[in-house]
Design a protein around this motif. Structure first.
Motif, PDB file in Angstrom:
ATOM      1  N   TYR A  68      -5.299  -6.449 -11.848  1.00 30.54           N
ATOM      2  CA  TYR A  68      -4.204  -5.582 -11.414  1.00 30.54           C
ATOM      3  C   TYR A  68      -4.795  -4.413 -10.623  1.00 30.54           C
ATOM      4  CZ  TYR A  68      -0.612  -1.967 -11.592  1.00 30.54           C
ATOM      5  OH  TYR A  68       0.288  -0.985 -11.254  1.00 30.54           O
ATOM      6  N   ASP A  70      -3.786  -0.791  -8.440  1.00 27.82           N
ATOM      7  CA  ASP A  70      -2.751   0.222  -8.268  1.00 27.82           C
ATOM      8  C   ASP A  70      -3.157   1.153  -7.136  1.00 27.82           C
ATOM      9  OD1 ASP A  70      -1.611   3.138  -9.146  1.00 27.82           O
ATOM     10  OD2 ASP A  70      -0.252   1.537  -9.756  1.00 27.82           O
ATOM     11  N   SER A 101       1.847  -1.695  -6.410  1.00 25.76           N
ATOM     12  CA  SER A 101       1.242  -2.466  -7.490  1.00 25.76           C
ATOM     13  C   SER A 101       0.869  -3.841  -6.952  1.00 25.76           C
ATOM     14  CB  SER A 101       2.217  -2.607  -8.663  1.00 25.76           C
ATOM     15  OG  SER A 101       2.490  -1.354  -9.247  1.00 25.76           O
TER      16      SER A 101
END
Length: 285
Positions: A68, A70, A101
């Motif tokens: 992930y 950001d 995101s």
């Protein structure tokens, strides 16, 4: 109709997590020099964010891994000028606070150093635009960015990335507003990236993107295709602090097709041409 934007400040934060928790913080500050002619795209808003792929651009999760990312962006522009350097509109000011995101998953399949990754990005932002005595504040999602299949290759210190993607517009659009969260048209993007890691202390990265835009159905405005290259060189200057890198990053963008409305060229083409460079600090948590 043509123009250019000048940037007074720009900063960018990237966080990355995978399997455990790790991260990177990148800060770019100061005046970007040589920002040149034309703001391409309707209302001066390009689909691909310029100057963000300046660290480890070709690195994605290992096989079977999910990561992930950001991103946070602060952007200000205080001037919109024509090809001769004169003001295109009076009292122009633009502030953007953006958030994105990103989720990438690398499939557990590898072919002699070749890996396959699928990714999705969902960005949104707050915009304040002022032209003359009129101003607009807007907030919302921008688009959904889908990459069905990145192809990456690693050989020694070299890492390569290739991937076609599509921008799917999201959020409300009002032709009468000065600013909208979305550009209101589909675009197709091709990413080509390289990262060179000759030692744990040095990262040299570059990514080139080619964006081909669709037509805004609300205005019949078609933004011309453009090419952009982000670049960065980052170095662990202090061996006692191996997580800290100092470097330089920037971008070079150029539009190679005219903007048109219902097939007619807008002014002299309203073509984007921008260059930005500045110092950057990277810290891996």
């Amino acid at each position: 109709m043509d123009g250019r934007k000048s940037t007074i400040s720009w900063s960018f934060v990237r966080r990355r997590t995978a399997r455990g928790v790790c991260g990177a913080l990148l800060l770019v500050t100061g005046l970007f020099a040589g920002v040149a002619s034309a703001t391409a795209e309707e209302n001066g808003a390009a689909q691909w964010p310029l100057g963000v792929q300046t660290i480890a651009a070709a690195l994605l999760p290992p096989p079977g891994g999910t990561e992930y990312f950001d991103y946070t962006l602060f952007y200000s522009a205080y001037e919109l000028t024509n090809s001769n350097g004169g003001k295109l509109v009076p009292n122009f000011h633009l502030d953007i606070v953006g958030k994105a995101s990103r989720l990438d998953h690398t499939w557990n399949v590898a072919l002699d150093g070749i890996n396959f990754t699928s990714g999705v990005i969902l960005p949104g932002d707050y915009q304040n635009v002022r032209i003359g005595n009129a101003s607009t504040d807007t907030v919302g999602f921008n688009f959904l960015y889908l990459t069905p299949l990145y192809v990456t290759y690693a050989s020694g210190p070299w890492h390569l990335l290739f991937g076609p993607s599509v921008f799917i517009p999201l959020g409300p659009y009002d032709v009468h507003r000065l600013a909208n969260p979305t550009n209101n048209y589909f675009s197709f993007n091709q990413e080509l990236a390289v990262t060179y890691l000759p030692s744990p202390r040095l990262d040299v990265s570059a990514e080139t993107t080619i964006t081909v835009n669709g037509t805004n159905p609300a205005t019949n405005y078609h933004s011309g295709a453009d090419i952009n290259t982000d670049f960065g060189i980052n170095y662990v200057a202090f061996p006692s602090v191996p997580k800290l890198q100092l470097g330089v990053g920037g971008f070079l963008a150029k539009q190679f097709q005219d903007d048109t409305v219902t097939g007619n060229r807008v002014g002299d083409g309203f073509r984007l041409e921008q260059f930005g460079i500045g110092p950057q600090v990277v810290y891996y948590f």
